[in-house]
Design a protein around this motif. Sequence first.
Motif, mmCIF file in Angstrom:
data_model
loop_
_atom_site.group_PDB
_atom_site.id
_atom_site.type_symbol
_atom_site.label_atom_id
_atom_site.label_comp_id
_atom_site.label_asym_id
_atom_site.label_seq_id
_atom_site.Cartn_x
_atom_site.Cartn_y
_atom_site.Cartn_z
ATOM 1 N N LEU A 1 0.826 -1.038 0.144
ATOM 2 C CA LEU A 1 0.056 0.036 0.096
ATOM 3 C C LEU A 1 0.887 1.231 0.007
ATOM 4 C CD1 LEU A 1 -2.910 -0.925 2.634
ATOM 5 C CD2 LEU A 1 -3.235 -0.508 0.042
ATOM 6 N N ALA A 2 2.115 1.228 0.843
ATOM 7 C CA ALA A 2 2.657 2.349 0.791
ATOM 8 C C ALA A 2 3.362 2.786 -0.605
ATOM 9 C CB ALA A 2 3.803 2.088 1.936
ATOM 10 N N ALA A 3 3.995 1.472 -1.267
ATOM 11 C CA ALA A 3 4.482 1.684 -2.683
ATOM 12 C C ALA A 3 3.397 2.075 -3.415
ATOM 13 C CB ALA A 3 4.925 0.270 -2.954
ATOM 14 N N TYR A 4 2.323 1.684 -3.501
ATOM 15 C CA TYR A 4 1.069 2.239 -4.427
ATOM 16 C C TYR A 4 0.825 3.705 -4.064
ATOM 17 C CZ TYR A 4 -3.506 2.727 -6.807
ATOM 18 O OH TYR A 4 -4.427 2.973 -7.498
ATOM 19 N N ALA A 5 0.623 4.214 -2.984
ATOM 20 C CA ALA A 5 0.374 5.365 -2.546
ATOM 21 C C ALA A 5 1.418 6.461 -3.242
ATOM 22 C CB ALA A 5 0.618 5.587 -0.983
ATOM 23 N N LYS A 6 2.518 6.069 -3.255
ATOM 24 C CA LYS A 6 3.695 6.985 -3.815
ATOM 25 C C LYS A 6 3.251 7.194 -5.338
ATOM 26 C CE LYS A 6 7.254 5.528 -0.553
ATOM 27 N NZ LYS A 6 8.669 5.127 -0.360
ATOM 28 N N THR A 7 2.606 6.239 -6.127
ATOM 29 C CA THR A 7 2.404 6.276 -7.292
ATOM 30 C C THR A 7 1.129 7.053 -7.763
ATOM 31 O OG1 THR A 7 1.620 4.312 -7.603
ATOM 32 C CG2 THR A 7 3.779 4.299 -7.744
ATOM 33 N N THR A 8 0.185 7.228 -6.737
ATOM 34 C CA THR A 8 -1.195 7.731 -7.245
ATOM 35 C C THR A 8 -1.255 9.291 -6.843
ATOM 36 O OG1 THR A 8 -3.440 7.398 -6.783
ATOM 37 C CG2 THR A 8 -2.176 7.261 -5.020
ATOM 38 N N ASP A 9 -1.973 9.905 -7.760
ATOM 39 C CA ASP A 9 -2.282 11.404 -7.653
ATOM 40 C C ASP A 9 -3.528 11.727 -7.381
ATOM 41 O OD1 ASP A 9 0.627 11.936 -8.431
ATOM 42 O OD2 ASP A 9 -0.091 11.984 -10.608
ATOM 43 N N ASP A 10 -4.307 10.635 -7.027
ATOM 44 C CA ASP A 10 -5.683 10.582 -6.909
ATOM 45 C C ASP A 10 -6.014 11.044 -5.239
ATOM 46 O OD1 ASP A 10 -8.662 10.524 -6.453
ATOM 47 O OD2 ASP A 10 -8.973 8.694 -7.444
ATOM 48 N N LYS B 1 -8.269 7.036 1.289
ATOM 49 C CA LYS B 1 -8.492 5.586 1.338
ATOM 50 C C LYS B 1 -7.401 4.582 1.614
ATOM 51 C CE LYS B 1 -12.627 5.875 -1.670
ATOM 52 N NZ LYS B 1 -13.163 5.032 -3.016
ATOM 53 N N ILE B 2 -6.441 4.867 0.729
ATOM 54 C CA ILE B 2 -5.171 4.076 0.953
ATOM 55 C C ILE B 2 -4.502 4.132 2.413
ATOM 56 C CG2 ILE B 2 -2.612 3.675 0.246
ATOM 57 C CD1 ILE B 2 -3.799 4.262 -2.531
ATOM 58 N N ASN B 3 -4.472 5.564 2.719
ATOM 59 C CA ASN B 3 -3.706 5.830 4.088
ATOM 60 C C ASN B 3 -4.655 5.328 5.267
ATOM 61 O OD1 ASN B 3 -1.625 7.190 3.187
ATOM 62 N ND2 ASN B 3 -2.865 8.992 3.059
#
Length: 55
Positions: A28-37, A43-45
């Motif tokens: 999730l942390a890795a994905y959070a770094k790639t999203t701008d939404d 939601k990820i946080n």
Amino acid sequence: MTTEAKPEPGRARALLSTADFRLLRTALAAYAKTTDDREELAKINALHHRLGTYS
């Protein structure tokens, strides 16, 4: 009508291990770094935080 005793349900088993929670948090942390939404990031946080309370 019969009054037969019903067997007690078995003990619940854990679905995920502590290592699984760590892996999910890392992903999730890795994905959070790639999203701008910003909505998706919120939601990820929240999920990242909830997963942290279990490990």
